[in-house]
Every structure is written in C-alpha cells, then in structure tokens.
Design a protein around this motif. Sequence first.
Motif, short mmCIF file in Angstrom:
data_model
loop_
_atom_site.label_atom_id
_atom_site.label_comp_id
_atom_site.label_asym_id
_atom_site.label_seq_id
_atom_site.Cartn_x
_atom_site.Cartn_y
_atom_site.Cartn_z
N ARG A 82 4.68 2.07 -9.34
CA ARG A 82 4.49 3.25 -8.49
C ARG A 82 5.27 4.43 -9.04
NH1 ARG A 82 7.91 1.86 -2.96
NH2 ARG A 82 9.90 1.56 -3.99
N ASP A 83 4.81 5.63 -8.69
CA ASP A 83 5.50 6.84 -9.11
C ASP A 83 6.68 7.15 -8.20
OD1 ASP A 83 3.80 7.29 -11.24
OD2 ASP A 83 2.45 8.55 -10.09
N GLY A 84 6.93 6.27 -7.28
CA GLY A 84 7.98 6.46 -6.29
C GLY A 84 7.36 6.41 -4.91
N PRO A 85 8.18 6.24 -3.92
CA PRO A 85 7.64 6.10 -2.57
C PRO A 85 6.95 7.36 -2.04
CG PRO A 85 10.02 6.25 -2.52
CD PRO A 85 9.64 6.14 -3.96
N ALA A 86 7.17 8.50 -2.69
CA ALA A 86 6.54 9.74 -2.24
C ALA A 86 5.23 10.04 -2.97
CB ALA A 86 7.52 10.91 -2.41
N GLU A 87 4.76 9.10 -3.82
CA GLU A 87 3.52 9.39 -4.53
C GLU A 87 2.39 9.61 -3.52
OE1 GLU A 87 1.90 6.37 -7.15
OE2 GLU A 87 2.51 4.83 -5.75
N ILE A 88 1.48 10.46 -3.88
CA ILE A 88 0.41 10.85 -2.96
C ILE A 88 -0.78 9.93 -3.16
CG2 ILE A 88 -1.16 12.71 -2.30
CD1 ILE A 88 1.04 14.65 -3.35
N PHE A 89 -1.16 9.26 -2.08
CA PHE A 89 -2.35 8.41 -2.12
C PHE A 89 -2.83 8.16 -0.71
CE2 PHE A 89 0.99 5.27 -1.58
CZ PHE A 89 0.44 4.33 -0.73
N GLU A 90 -4.09 7.78 -0.63
CA GLU A 90 -4.68 7.36 0.64
C GLU A 90 -5.24 5.96 0.45
OE1 GLU A 90 -8.34 8.50 3.65
OE2 GLU A 90 -7.59 10.02 2.27
N LEU A 91 -4.89 5.08 1.37
CA LEU A 91 -5.37 3.70 1.34
C LEU A 91 -6.24 3.46 2.55
CD1 LEU A 91 -5.27 0.67 0.39
CD2 LEU A 91 -3.25 0.45 1.86
N THR A 92 -7.44 2.97 2.30
CA THR A 92 -8.29 2.51 3.39
C THR A 92 -8.63 1.05 3.09
OG1 THR A 92 -10.30 3.29 2.29
CG2 THR A 92 -9.28 4.78 3.88
N SER A 93 -8.85 0.28 4.13
CA SER A 93 -9.14 -1.13 3.90
C SER A 93 -10.07 -1.67 4.96
CB SER A 93 -7.84 -1.94 3.89
OG SER A 93 -7.22 -1.87 5.15
N LYS A 94 -10.73 -2.76 4.58
CA LYS A 94 -11.61 -3.47 5.50
C LYS A 94 -11.41 -4.96 5.26
CE LYS A 94 -16.22 -4.12 7.04
NZ LYS A 94 -17.49 -4.49 6.81
N ILE A 95 -11.19 -5.68 6.31
CA ILE A 95 -11.03 -7.12 6.20
C ILE A 95 -12.42 -7.73 6.02
CG2 ILE A 95 -10.27 -9.22 7.39
CD1 ILE A 95 -8.25 -7.32 8.87
N VAL A 96 -12.60 -8.44 4.93
CA VAL A 96 -13.89 -9.06 4.63
C VAL A 96 -13.99 -10.44 5.28
CG1 VAL A 96 -15.38 -9.92 2.77
CG2 VAL A 96 -14.08 -7.80 2.46
N ALA A 97 -12.90 -11.22 5.19
CA ALA A 97 -12.92 -12.58 5.73
C ALA A 97 -11.50 -13.06 5.99
CB ALA A 97 -13.61 -13.53 4.75
N VAL A 98 -11.39 -13.93 6.98
CA VAL A 98 -10.14 -14.64 7.25
C VAL A 98 -10.51 -16.09 7.52
CG1 VAL A 98 -8.12 -14.83 8.75
CG2 VAL A 98 -9.11 -12.57 8.31
#
Length: 130
Positions: free
Chosen positions: A58-74
């Motif tokens: 990582r570029d550090g904890p302040a790196e700019i990113f957006e995370l989206t997620s979808k649970i496919v299976a459990v």
Amino acid sequence: MDRQQVAEWVAAYERVWRTPGTETLGSIFTESARYLQEPYAEPVLGLADIAEMWEAERDGPAEIFELTSKIVAVDGDTAVVRAEVSYGPPTLQDFRDLWIIRFAEDGRCYAFEEWPFAPRKPATAEADGG
C-alpha cells in the motif's frame, strides 16, 4: 459464517487497510494465516509476514481508493467475495478481484486467496504471447 459476518469482515479488512501501521491486522487474520496474492504466487505465511507485505503493497493508509464488494457465496467457514477497487488519483488503477476467505471459529481469517484482474491486462498465456 453467514453473509452478515462476511460483510462485517470485509468492512474490517478495508478499515484495517486504511489504518496506520499493522497493529490491527490480528483483528482480522489469525497468527498463522496464509495469504495468497494471486493463484500461482507463493503464499505469505503468518501475521508478521502479512504485515510486512501490507506495508510494501500500500501507498500508506491515506492512499485514495474506493472498494466495493459483493458476497458471491458462503459455505461453512468459506466465503467467496467479488471485490472491485478503484485507486486514484494520483495513481489511476482498477482491479476486479475474487477473494476466497477461510475463517477460523473466532471469525478471523486463516486463509485468504485473491484472484486479481486489471482491465486491459492479458488473462491468458496466449493473449500475452506465451
């Protein structure tokens, strides 16, 4: 594990990624966790080595990113999650990942495997000229 617990773990993963240092990694990974960054890579073994890898990746904890997620299976202690990460600026990079997550009884991950794909990158040896 159920879908709600997996969603909470994914949110915690992002929170820990955005946290300075790596002291909170033990809240989401077991001490002897196995982390595979891509299907054919050598796994990163143990919390100390995962911490070192995180700091390098990582570029550090302040790196700019957006995370989206979808649970496919459990299924029992195993979850599959589709994660999309968009970085930038200044670095502009998108990834679409599949995460395979195995959970210990306490809800922490003991085995994490990601299958990352980036746009416009070859997905096969043939497309790569290999």
